[in-house]
Design a protein around this motif. Structure first.
Motif, PDB file in Angstrom:
ATOM      1  N   PHE A 268       0.808  -1.208   0.000  1.00  0.00           N
ATOM      2  CA  PHE A 268       0.000   0.000   0.000  1.00  0.00           C
ATOM      3  C   PHE A 268       0.850   1.271   0.000  1.00  0.00           C
ATOM      4  CE2 PHE A 268      -2.426   3.192   2.577  1.00  0.00           C
ATOM      5  CZ  PHE A 268      -3.447   3.428   1.653  1.00  0.00           C
ATOM      6  N   LEU A 269       2.094   1.178   0.471  1.00  0.00           N
ATOM      7  CA  LEU A 269       2.954   2.339   0.647  1.00  0.00           C
ATOM      8  C   LEU A 269       3.163   3.168  -0.624  1.00  0.00           C
ATOM      9  CD1 LEU A 269       4.883   4.036   2.407  1.00  0.00           C
ATOM     10  CD2 LEU A 269       6.686   2.396   1.871  1.00  0.00           C
ATOM     11  N   PRO A 270       3.477   2.567  -1.776  1.00  0.00           N
ATOM     12  CA  PRO A 270       3.722   3.395  -2.963  1.00  0.00           C
ATOM     13  C   PRO A 270       2.549   4.305  -3.315  1.00  0.00           C
ATOM     14  CG  PRO A 270       4.442   1.144  -3.340  1.00  0.00           C
ATOM     15  CD  PRO A 270       3.686   1.134  -2.048  1.00  0.00           C
ATOM     16  N   VAL A 271       1.326   3.799  -3.142  1.00  0.00           N
ATOM     17  CA  VAL A 271       0.141   4.593  -3.448  1.00  0.00           C
ATOM     18  C   VAL A 271       0.024   5.775  -2.495  1.00  0.00           C
ATOM     19  CG1 VAL A 271      -2.383   4.555  -3.634  1.00  0.00           C
ATOM     20  CG2 VAL A 271      -1.047   2.555  -4.339  1.00  0.00           C
ATOM     21  N   PHE A 272       0.199   5.505  -1.195  1.00  0.00           N
ATOM     22  CA  PHE A 272       0.104   6.554  -0.173  1.00  0.00           C
ATOM     23  C   PHE A 272       1.223   7.576  -0.370  1.00  0.00           C
ATOM     24  CE2 PHE A 272       0.359   8.612   3.904  1.00  0.00           C
ATOM     25  CZ  PHE A 272      -0.940   8.569   4.408  1.00  0.00           C
ATOM     26  N   PHE A 273       2.419   7.086  -0.653  1.00  0.00           N
ATOM     27  CA  PHE A 273       3.596   7.938  -0.813  1.00  0.00           C
ATOM     28  C   PHE A 273       3.409   8.883  -2.003  1.00  0.00           C
ATOM     29  CE2 PHE A 273       8.076   8.917  -1.661  1.00  0.00           C
ATOM     30  CZ  PHE A 273       8.558   9.099  -0.379  1.00  0.00           C
ATOM     31  N   LYS A 274       2.889   8.350  -3.094  1.00  0.00           N
ATOM     32  CA  LYS A 274       2.694   9.151  -4.305  1.00  0.00           C
ATOM     33  C   LYS A 274       1.617  10.206  -4.115  1.00  0.00           C
ATOM     34  CE  LYS A 274       1.846   8.713  -9.263  1.00  0.00           C
ATOM     35  NZ  LYS A 274       1.568   7.766 -10.390  1.00  0.00           N
ATOM     36  N   LYS A 275       0.561   9.867  -3.376  1.00  0.00           N
ATOM     37  CA  LYS A 275      -0.564  10.778  -3.204  1.00  0.00           C
ATOM     38  C   LYS A 275      -0.297  11.857  -2.165  1.00  0.00           C
ATOM     39  CE  LYS A 275      -5.569  10.859  -2.527  1.00  0.00           C
ATOM     40  NZ  LYS A 275      -6.802  10.041  -2.356  1.00  0.00           N
ATOM     41  N   PHE A 276       0.363  11.504  -1.057  1.00  0.00           N
ATOM     42  CA  PHE A 276       0.504  12.435   0.058  1.00  0.00           C
ATOM     43  C   PHE A 276       1.931  12.955   0.275  1.00  0.00           C
ATOM     44  CE2 PHE A 276      -3.226   9.824   1.112  1.00  0.00           C
ATOM     45  CZ  PHE A 276      -4.170  10.827   1.272  1.00  0.00           C
ATOM     46  N   GLY A 277       2.925  12.361  -0.401  1.00  0.00           N
ATOM     47  CA  GLY A 277       4.288  12.856  -0.270  1.00  0.00           C
ATOM     48  C   GLY A 277       5.009  12.293   0.946  1.00  0.00           C
ATOM     49  N   PHE A 278       6.301  12.639   1.023  1.00  0.00           N
ATOM     50  CA  PHE A 278       7.167  12.059   2.044  1.00  0.00           C
ATOM     51  C   PHE A 278       6.787  12.500   3.455  1.00  0.00           C
ATOM     52  CE2 PHE A 278      10.963  12.825   4.714  1.00  0.00           C
ATOM     53  CZ  PHE A 278      11.254  11.508   5.020  1.00  0.00           C
ATOM     54  N   LYS A 279       6.597  13.807   3.662  1.00  0.00           N
ATOM     55  CA  LYS A 279       6.390  14.300   5.021  1.00  0.00           C
ATOM     56  C   LYS A 279       5.159  13.688   5.664  1.00  0.00           C
ATOM     57  CE  LYS A 279       5.978  18.456   7.856  1.00  0.00           C
ATOM     58  NZ  LYS A 279       6.014  19.943   7.911  1.00  0.00           N
ATOM     59  N   ARG A 280       4.049  13.683   4.971  1.00  0.00           N
ATOM     60  CA  ARG A 280       2.822  13.126   5.549  1.00  0.00           C
ATOM     61  C   ARG A 280       2.944  11.627   5.782  1.00  0.00           C
ATOM     62  NH1 ARG A 280      -2.028  16.221   2.164  1.00  0.00           N
ATOM     63  NH2 ARG A 280      -1.543  18.324   2.914  1.00  0.00           N
ATOM     64  N   THR A 281       3.632  10.955   4.865  1.00  0.00           N
ATOM     65  CA  THR A 281       3.811   9.510   5.012  1.00  0.00           C
ATOM     66  C   THR A 281       4.605   9.184   6.272  1.00  0.00           C
ATOM     67  OG1 THR A 281       3.771   9.211   2.611  1.00  0.00           O
ATOM     68  CG2 THR A 281       4.694   7.414   3.914  1.00  0.00           C
ATOM     69  N   ILE A 282       5.720   9.880   6.460  1.00  0.00           N
ATOM     70  CA  ILE A 282       6.572   9.576   7.613  1.00  0.00           C
ATOM     71  C   ILE A 282       5.901  10.020   8.918  1.00  0.00           C
ATOM     72  CG2 ILE A 282       7.960  11.690   7.804  1.00  0.00           C
ATOM     73  CD1 ILE A 282      10.435   9.799   7.887  1.00  0.00           C
ATOM     74  N   LEU A 283       5.078  11.084   8.860  1.00  0.00           N
ATOM     75  CA  LEU A 283       4.352  11.514  10.054  1.00  0.00           C
ATOM     76  C   LEU A 283       3.327  10.472  10.482  1.00  0.00           C
ATOM     77  CD1 LEU A 283       3.825  15.349   9.443  1.00  0.00           C
ATOM     78  CD2 LEU A 283       5.157  14.277  11.272  1.00  0.00           C
TER      79      LEU A 283
END
Length: 410
Positions: A268-283
Motif C-alpha cells: 500500500f505504501l507506494p500509493v500513499f507515498f505518491k498521493k501524500f508525499g514524504f512528510k505526511r507519510t513519515i508523520l
C-alpha cells in the motif's frame, strides 16, 4: 533468473529470517524467566544487535567485498553462528550468556547484507525481482513464531515456567547450521573490490554521506530517525515479555500479525507515498508508534485484548511508513555518488546509534517501574515511549519543510 536459482534464493531468505525470528522475539521473556535478568541486563543483551550493526560494515567492506565470495562467508558465519546458538542454549547465567550472544550478533548482522548481495548478483531487474525473493524472509519470521506458539507451545505460561523457551536457541541453531551448509551450493558471488583497492573507514560506514547533513531538512530527518528508534527498542525488548506476563495466549504467534501487516502495508505504501508525499507519510508512521504504545498501555488480556491486537497490527504502518519511506527519501536526496554511503549512514544511525540508545532507555525504564513484588508497571512502561514518539512526531511536523513536490514525491 531461472526457477532453480529462484528457489535457492527464496530458501536462503526464508532460513535467514527464520533464524532471527526463532529466538529474538522471545528473547526478553527468556532473559526474565530463565536467567532472571534485570532491565539493564536485558538492555545490554538487546544492544548486541546495535553493536553488530555498527561492526557489520567493517566485515562486509574489509573482508566480504574484497577477499571471499559472499556465499562462502555467509556459510562460514552461519556455521559458527550455530555453535554459538548451542552455547546460548546451554547457558544458565546472564554472565555466561552475554559473550555468546554478543559474538553471535557480530556475526549475524553482516549476513543480512550478504543474503542481499547474493540475491542482487543473480538479478537483471532487482526492482521487480527482489521483492519476490525478500518476501520469503518475512514468511520465515512468521513461520518461526507460529511454530513456537502453536506447534511447540514453548511460550505458554507452563512451558515458560519450566524453562522450555531455551529450546528456541536450539531451533535457531539447527536452522543456522542448515543455512550454513546450504550456502555453499548458492550461486557464486565473487568479491566486488580488488585487494589492492583502498577503502577508507568513512566510506565503509557511509560517513562520506555526512555532507548531506548540510541540508537542513535531511538533518532534521536524520535526527528524527535516531530519536524514533528509542520507542522502537521498547517493542523489541518488552513486547513479548509484556504479552506473556499479562496472560495473552500464544503471544509469539500473535506477534506475527505484525509481519503480515508489514507485507500488506508495503504493498500500500507506494500509493500513499505518491498521493501524500514524504512528510505526511513519515508523520503517519511516527504517529502510529505513539498510538500502538497507547493501545499497549490501556489494553489487557480480557475485554480490551483487541487493543493489543490492533497495536501489534500497526507494526506495518510503524515500520513501512517510517523506515521504507525514509530509505526512499534518502535515496532521492543522495544522488548517484552517495546512494550506497547514504543508506549505510541511515542504517548506522537507526539500527546502530538509535537502537543502542533505545535499548538502554528501555532497560532503565523497566527497572524504574518494577513494583516491589517483582511485577512491572506496564502502563507506564508503554506510556513513556508513546510520549517520546509523539514528541518526535511534533518536532518533525514543525521543523521539516517539504520544499517542493518533487522532493516530497521523488
Amino acid at each position: 533468473m531461472n526457477s532453480t536459482i529462484r528457489i535457492k534464493l527464496s530458501f536462503m531468505m526464508f532460513l535467514e529470517f527464520f533464524i532471527w525470528g526463532s529466538w529474538f522475539v522471545t528473547l526478553g521473556t527468556f532473559l526474565a524467566s530463565n536467567l532472571t535478568a534485570s532491565g539493564s541486563q536485558t538492555a545490554s543483551v538487546f544492544s548486541t544487535q546495535s553493536w553488530g550493526a555498527i561492526i557489520a560494515p567493517f566485515i562486509i567492506g574489509l573482508i566480504a567485498d574484497r577477499y571471499f565470495n559472499a556465499e562462502k562467508i555467509l556459510g562460514f558465519l552461519h556455521i559458527v553462528g550455530a555453535v554459538l546458538m548451542y552455547q546460548m542454549y546451554n547457558a544458565t547465567d546472564i554472565a555466561v550468556f552475554y559473550p555468546y550472544v554478543f559474538g553471535y550478533m557480530v556475526l549475524y548482522m553482516p549476513t543480512l547484507a550478504l543474503v542481499n548481495s547474493v540475491s542482487f548478483n543473480q538479478m537483471k531487474d532487482p526492482e521487480k525481482e527482489f521483492s519476490i525473493i525478500r518476501i520469503w524472509g518475512t514468511l520465515g519470521w512468521i513461520g518461526a513464531g507460529l511454530l513456537i506458539s502453536f506447534y511447540f507451545h514453548w511460550d505458554s505460561k507452563e512451558a515458560t515456567a519450566d524453562g522450555l523457551l531455551k529450546n528456541t536457541f536450539l531451533m535457531a541453531g539447527v536452522a543456522s547450521l542448515i543455512l550454513g551448509l546450504f550456502s555453499f551450493v548458492l550461486p557464486k558471488t565473487p568479491p566486488k573490490a580488488t585487494t589492492g583497492e583502498k577503502v577508507s573507514i568513512s566510506e565503509l560506514l557511509g560517513l562520506d554521506a555526512l555532507k548531506l547533513l548540510k541540508d537542513r531538512n535531511f538533518l532534521i530527518f536524520f535526527i528524527s530517525s535516531i530519536l524514533i528508534c528509542i520507542p522502537l527498542a521498547f517493542y523489541y525488548q518488552n513486547a513479548n515479555l509484556f504479552l506473556s506476563t499479562i496472560g495473552v495466549d500464544n503471544p509469539t504467534g500473535k506477534m506475527t500479525i505484525g509481519q503480515v501487516s508489514e507485507v500488506l502495508f508495503l504493498l500500500f505504501l507506494p500509493v500513499f507515498f505518491k498521493k501524500f508525499g514524504f512528510k505526511r507519510t513519515i508523520l503517519v508512521g511516527m504517529l502510529a508508534w505513539a498510538i500502538r504504545y497507547a493501545f499497549f498501555a490501556y489494553g489487557n488480556s480480557g475485554e480490551l485484548s483487541f487493543l493489543l491486537i490492533l497495536g501489534i497490527a500497526l507494526h506495518g504502518i510503524c515500520y513501512d511508513f517510517f523506515f521504507v519511506s525514509g530509505q526512499i527519501y534518502t535515496n532521492s536526496k543522495a544522488g548517484e555518488k552517495f546512494k550506497s554511503s547514504a543508506q549505510g549512514l541511515i542504517t548506522l544511525a537507526t539500527y546502530g546509534v538509535g537502537m543502542l540508545i533505545g535499548f538502554e532507555v528501555a532497560g532503565f525504564i523497566s527497572d524504574s517501574y518494577k513494583v516491589a513484588d517483582g511485577t512491572m508497571d506496564w502502563k507506564m512502561i508503554w506510556i513513556i515511549p508513546a510520549g517520546i514518539a509523539l514528541v518526535v512526531f511534533l518536532l518533525f511536523a514543525l521543523l521539516f519543510n517539504d520544499k517542493t513536490k518533487a522532493d516530497a514525491k521523488s
